[in-house]
Design a protein around this motif. Structure first.
Motif, PDB file in Angstrom:
ATOM      1  N   THR A  85       0.841  -1.191   0.000  1.00 44.50           N
ATOM      2  CA  THR A  85       0.000   0.000   0.000  1.00 44.50           C
ATOM      3  C   THR A  85       0.877   1.242   0.000  1.00 44.50           C
ATOM      4  OG1 THR A  85      -1.783  -1.113   1.209  1.00 44.50           O
ATOM      5  CG2 THR A  85      -1.778   1.295   1.247  1.00 44.50           C
ATOM      6  N   VAL A  86       0.639   2.132  -0.953  1.00 43.11           N
ATOM      7  CA  VAL A  86       1.357   3.400  -1.001  1.00 43.11           C
ATOM      8  C   VAL A  86       0.713   4.390  -0.040  1.00 43.11           C
ATOM      9  CG1 VAL A  86       2.110   5.317  -2.461  1.00 43.11           C
ATOM     10  CG2 VAL A  86       2.040   2.987  -3.393  1.00 43.11           C
ATOM     11  N   THR A  87      -0.601   4.515  -0.127  1.00 45.47           N
ATOM     12  CA  THR A  87      -1.399   5.312   0.788  1.00 45.47           C
ATOM     13  C   THR A  87      -2.821   4.778   0.748  1.00 45.47           C
ATOM     14  OG1 THR A  87      -1.916   7.579   1.481  1.00 45.47           O
ATOM     15  CG2 THR A  87      -2.112   7.086  -0.856  1.00 45.47           C
ATOM     16  N   SER A  88      -3.691   5.264   1.595  1.00 42.25           N
ATOM     17  CA  SER A  88      -5.048   4.732   1.656  1.00 42.25           C
ATOM     18  C   SER A  88      -5.717   4.807   0.290  1.00 42.25           C
ATOM     19  CB  SER A  88      -5.880   5.539   2.667  1.00 42.25           C
ATOM     20  OG  SER A  88      -5.299   5.467   3.937  1.00 42.25           O
ATOM     21  N   GLY A  89      -6.260   3.674  -0.173  1.00 40.52           N
ATOM     22  CA  GLY A  89      -6.939   3.641  -1.453  1.00 40.52           C
ATOM     23  C   GLY A  89      -6.019   3.491  -2.647  1.00 40.52           C
ATOM     24  N   PHE A  90      -4.725   3.298  -2.425  1.00 33.27           N
ATOM     25  CA  PHE A  90      -3.775   3.173  -3.533  1.00 33.27           C
ATOM     26  C   PHE A  90      -2.813   2.022  -3.241  1.00 33.27           C
ATOM     27  CE2 PHE A  90      -0.357   5.635  -6.157  1.00 33.27           C
ATOM     28  CZ  PHE A  90      -0.341   4.599  -7.084  1.00 33.27           C
ATOM     29  N   ASP A  91      -3.172   0.813  -3.717  1.00 35.85           N
ATOM     30  CA  ASP A  91      -2.310  -0.360  -3.597  1.00 35.85           C
ATOM     31  C   ASP A  91      -1.553  -0.569  -4.897  1.00 35.85           C
ATOM     32  OD1 ASP A  91      -3.306  -0.821  -1.056  1.00 35.85           O
ATOM     33  OD2 ASP A  91      -4.888  -2.155  -1.769  1.00 35.85           O
ATOM     34  N   ALA A  92      -0.405  -1.250  -4.800  1.00 36.37           N
ATOM     35  CA  ALA A  92       0.422  -1.518  -5.972  1.00 36.37           C
ATOM     36  C   ALA A  92       0.905  -2.963  -5.933  1.00 36.37           C
ATOM     37  CB  ALA A  92       1.600  -0.551  -6.028  1.00 36.37           C
ATOM     38  N   MET A  93       1.250  -3.493  -7.103  1.00 30.88           N
ATOM     39  CA  MET A  93       1.730  -4.872  -7.209  1.00 30.88           C
ATOM     40  C   MET A  93       2.863  -4.956  -8.218  1.00 30.88           C
ATOM     41  SD  MET A  93       1.745  -7.719  -9.361  1.00 30.88           S
ATOM     42  CE  MET A  93       0.318  -8.142 -10.336  1.00 30.88           C
ATOM     43  N   SER A  94       3.815  -5.834  -7.960  1.00 30.32           N
ATOM     44  CA  SER A  94       4.856  -6.144  -8.937  1.00 30.32           C
ATOM     45  C   SER A  94       5.128  -7.641  -8.893  1.00 30.32           C
ATOM     46  CB  SER A  94       6.144  -5.364  -8.649  1.00 30.32           C
ATOM     47  OG  SER A  94       6.757  -5.827  -7.452  1.00 30.32           O
ATOM     48  N   CYS A  95       5.501  -8.216 -10.040  1.00 30.18           N
ATOM     49  CA  CYS A  95       5.813  -9.651 -10.091  1.00 30.18           C
ATOM     50  C   CYS A  95       6.493  -9.995 -11.406  1.00 30.18           C
ATOM     51  CB  CYS A  95       4.540 -10.494  -9.918  1.00 30.18           C
ATOM     52  SG  CYS A  95       3.491 -10.560 -11.381  1.00 30.18           S
ATOM     53  N   HIS A  96       6.975 -11.226 -11.489  1.00 26.68           N
ATOM     54  CA  HIS A  96       7.504 -11.797 -12.722  1.00 26.68           C
ATOM     55  C   HIS A  96       6.564 -12.916 -13.152  1.00 26.68           C
ATOM     56  CE1 HIS A  96      11.924 -10.355 -12.450  1.00 26.68           C
ATOM     57  NE2 HIS A  96      11.168  -9.600 -11.666  1.00 26.68           N
ATOM     58  N   LEU A  97       6.123 -12.872 -14.394  1.00 22.90           N
ATOM     59  CA  LEU A  97       5.309 -13.942 -14.971  1.00 22.90           C
ATOM     60  C   LEU A  97       6.165 -14.766 -15.915  1.00 22.90           C
ATOM     61  CD1 LEU A  97       1.847 -12.394 -16.037  1.00 22.90           C
ATOM     62  CD2 LEU A  97       2.341 -13.797 -14.032  1.00 22.90           C
ATOM     63  N   VAL A  98       6.229 -16.058 -15.657  1.00 23.84           N
ATOM     64  CA  VAL A  98       6.963 -16.952 -16.544  1.00 23.84           C
ATOM     65  C   VAL A  98       5.962 -17.584 -17.504  1.00 23.84           C
ATOM     66  CG1 VAL A  98       8.512 -18.945 -16.700  1.00 23.84           C
ATOM     67  CG2 VAL A  98       8.619 -17.420 -14.699  1.00 23.84           C
ATOM     68  N   VAL A  99       6.220 -17.443 -18.826  1.00 23.16           N
ATOM     69  CA  VAL A  99       5.303 -17.967 -19.849  1.00 23.16           C
ATOM     70  C   VAL A  99       6.020 -19.003 -20.698  1.00 23.16           C
ATOM     71  CG1 VAL A  99       3.929 -15.850 -19.920  1.00 23.16           C
ATOM     72  CG2 VAL A  99       5.887 -16.092 -21.435  1.00 23.16           C
ATOM     73  N   GLU A 100       5.218 -19.866 -21.311  1.00 22.78           N
ATOM     74  CA  GLU A 100       5.793 -20.906 -22.171  1.00 22.78           C
ATOM     75  C   GLU A 100       6.411 -20.306 -23.426  1.00 22.78           C
ATOM     76  OE1 GLU A 100       2.803 -24.637 -21.136  1.00 22.78           O
ATOM     77  OE2 GLU A 100       2.347 -23.309 -22.844  1.00 22.78           O
ATOM     78  N   ASP A 101       5.726 -19.322 -23.997  1.00 20.10           N
ATOM     79  CA  ASP A 101       6.135 -18.732 -25.272  1.00 20.10           C
ATOM     80  C   ASP A 101       6.051 -17.211 -25.141  1.00 20.10           C
ATOM     81  OD1 ASP A 101       6.575 -17.923 -27.845  1.00 20.10           O
ATOM     82  OD2 ASP A 101       5.137 -19.303 -28.764  1.00 20.10           O
ATOM     83  N   LEU A 102       7.185 -16.540 -25.312  1.00 22.48           N
ATOM     84  CA  LEU A 102       7.196 -15.084 -25.174  1.00 22.48           C
ATOM     85  C   LEU A 102       6.322 -14.386 -26.209  1.00 22.48           C
ATOM     86  CD1 LEU A 102      10.894 -14.157 -24.284  1.00 22.48           C
ATOM     87  CD2 LEU A 102       8.846 -13.862 -22.891  1.00 22.48           C
ATOM     88  N   SER A 103       6.009 -15.067 -27.321  1.00 26.05           N
ATOM     89  CA  SER A 103       5.144 -14.448 -28.337  1.00 26.05           C
ATOM     90  C   SER A 103       3.728 -14.233 -27.787  1.00 26.05           C
ATOM     91  CB  SER A 103       5.098 -15.317 -29.599  1.00 26.05           C
ATOM     92  OG  SER A 103       4.512 -16.583 -29.316  1.00 26.05           O
ATOM     93  N   ASN A 104       3.372 -14.965 -26.724  1.00 28.04           N
ATOM     94  CA  ASN A 104       2.060 -14.800 -26.085  1.00 28.04           C
ATOM     95  C   ASN A 104       2.133 -13.915 -24.827  1.00 28.04           C
ATOM     96  OD1 ASN A 104       0.745 -16.501 -27.949  1.00 28.04           O
ATOM     97  ND2 ASN A 104       1.445 -18.320 -26.816  1.00 28.04           N
ATOM     98  N   GLY A 105       3.288 -13.269 -24.639  1.00 32.20           N
ATOM     99  CA  GLY A 105       3.493 -12.464 -23.444  1.00 32.20           C
ATOM    100  C   GLY A 105       2.519 -11.306 -23.323  1.00 32.20           C
ATOM    101  N   ARG A 106       2.175 -10.688 -24.471  1.00 32.63           N
ATOM    102  CA  ARG A 106       1.261  -9.541 -24.423  1.00 32.63           C
ATOM    103  C   ARG A 106      -0.110  -9.953 -23.892  1.00 32.63           C
ATOM    104  NH1 ARG A 106       1.095  -4.539 -26.742  1.00 32.63           N
ATOM    105  NH2 ARG A 106      -0.980  -3.650 -27.119  1.00 32.63           N
ATOM    106  N   LYS A 107      -0.615 -11.097 -24.371  1.00 31.80           N
ATOM    107  CA  LYS A 107      -1.915 -11.579 -23.911  1.00 31.80           C
ATOM    108  C   LYS A 107      -1.876 -11.918 -22.419  1.00 31.80           C
ATOM    109  CE  LYS A 107      -3.564 -13.492 -28.313  1.00 31.80           C
ATOM    110  NZ  LYS A 107      -4.003 -14.728 -29.010  1.00 31.80           N
ATOM    111  N   ALA A 108      -0.783 -12.553 -21.991  1.00 32.00           N
ATOM    112  CA  ALA A 108      -0.649 -12.913 -20.579  1.00 32.00           C
ATOM    113  C   ALA A 108      -0.615 -11.651 -19.705  1.00 32.00           C
ATOM    114  CB  ALA A 108       0.617 -13.734 -20.357  1.00 32.00           C
ATOM    115  N   LEU A 109       0.077 -10.632 -20.178  1.00 29.53           N
ATOM    116  CA  LEU A 109       0.154  -9.382 -19.425  1.00 29.53           C
ATOM    117  C   LEU A 109      -1.217  -8.716 -19.312  1.00 29.53           C
ATOM    118  CD1 LEU A 109       1.685  -7.055 -18.082  1.00 29.53           C
ATOM    119  CD2 LEU A 109       2.144  -6.153 -20.363  1.00 29.53           C
ATOM    120  N   GLN A 110      -1.937  -8.658 -20.429  1.00 31.38           N
ATOM    121  CA  GLN A 110      -3.264  -8.043 -20.411  1.00 31.38           C
ATOM    122  C   GLN A 110      -4.207  -8.777 -19.460  1.00 31.38           C
ATOM    123  OE1 GLN A 110      -4.139  -8.201 -24.637  1.00 31.38           O
ATOM    124  NE2 GLN A 110      -3.566  -6.039 -24.933  1.00 31.38           N
ATOM    125  N   GLU A 111      -4.130 -10.108 -19.475  1.00 29.30           N
ATOM    126  CA  GLU A 111      -4.987 -10.896 -18.604  1.00 29.30           C
ATOM    127  C   GLU A 111      -4.589 -10.701 -17.140  1.00 29.30           C
ATOM    128  OE1 GLU A 111      -8.019 -13.509 -17.405  1.00 29.30           O
ATOM    129  OE2 GLU A 111      -7.668 -12.280 -19.195  1.00 29.30           O
TER     130      GLU A 111
END
Length: 299
Positions: free
Chosen positions: A241-267
């Motif tokens: 939480t940065v401040t009340s009402g403002f949460d943030a997230m970060s992570c690494h997503l491992v995908v089978e095929d980087l060509s599908n990375g955009r779809k995985a990110l959007q989802e």
């Protein structure tokens, strides 16, 4: 890759109500200090001390809103959003210190009770009760959305109950002549708000330590991200939480095929927003090759 979020704060939505509560509280605090000195009542002065923290808390909350509205800079990439959390921390600490002083003064008066004017004390406390009820009404809506508004609301709540205590003490002294009612009620006012203040302090500390928000189950979040088609693993997952009402997230997503990375990110961004109400996300999409690659060292 990064998904932006709003820079608004929950407290900003209640700025007008905070300003009204500040005006009412300041005016009555002055009256209560005068009344406490004139009547010699510790209970009134204890209530005035809580009113002082109300004034400070409300002023800091409005100041935090002003700073939070400033644009981010290269040196402060989140701008001044944490000002709200820091002001809530200051409120809690000051309130605990004042409570310690009130308890000490109550002990001194218990040993040698001074004369207290019950009638004027009763009038001042009754006016205080009305002012506190109005302030509580103004702050009720925002108390569940903002730490700053919640801190101010808790202080006003303590003062409202304090005003009731002062009224009780005045009546006991007027009807029964029980002079110890004043220091006992004064100490009670000081003690009542301590558990709630400690709760606020724990919340603030949790945010400053960048703990996971209470409304986010990290295990459930990880399961939902792994369920995205094409995602094989999730690591370095953080939510804070940065401040009340403002949460943030970060992570690494491992995908089978980087060509599908955009779809995985959007989802992944959709999952965060729809399921956890978080739209400020930073996600790195990678495959197993990138995940297992040796880190590049810069000398």
């Amino acid at each position: 890759m990064h998904g932006g979020g709003s820079t608004g704060t929950a407290a900003a939505q209640h700025a007008d109500r905070l300003a009204w509560a500040l005006g009412l509280t300041t005016a009555y605090m002055v009256a209560e200090v005068v009344g406490g000195l004139v009547t010699g009542s510790l209970a009134l002065l204890a209530d005035a001390a809580h009113m002082l923290t109300d004034v400070g808390g409300l002023a800091l909350a409005l100041l935090a809103i002003r700073f939070a509205a400033k644009e981010a800079t290269p040196q402060r990439t989140y701008g001044y959003l944490r000002m709200e959390v820091l002001s809530a921390l200051a409120n809690a600490v000051v309130l605990l210190l004042l409570t310690a002083y009130i308890l000490y003064e109550a002990y001194q008066r218990f040993l040698a009770p001074p004369e207290v004017l019950g009638g004027p004390m009763l009038i001042v406390a009754t006016i205080g009760l009305i002012v506190n009820l109005i302030s509580m009404k103004l702050l009720t809506g925002g108390s569940s959305e903002s730490l700053n508004v919640r801190g101010a609301y808790l202080e006003v709540l303590g003062d409202m109950l304090g005003s009731i205590g002062v009224i009780v003490a005045a009546l006991l002294m007027m009807w029964k002549g029980w002079v110890l009612a004043d220091p006992i009620i004064g100490a009670g006012i000081g003690l009542f708000i301590v558990p709630r203040t400690l709760g606020l302090l724990r919340q603030v500390t949790h945010i400053l330590m960048e703990g996971t928000p209470a409304n986010v189950d990290l295990g459930t979040l990880e399961v939902k991200l792994k369920a995205i088609p094409g995602v094989t693993a999730v690591h370095d997952l953080h939510v804070w939480t940065v401040t009340s009402g403002f949460d943030a997230m970060s992570c690494h997503l491992v995908v089978e095929d980087l060509s599908n990375g955009r779809k995985a990110l959007q989802e992944a961004r959709r999952v965060m927003k729809d399921n956890f109400g978080i739209d400020h996300v930073t996600i790195q999409v990678e495959d197993e090759t990138l995940r297992n690659a040796e880190p590049i060292l810069h000398v």
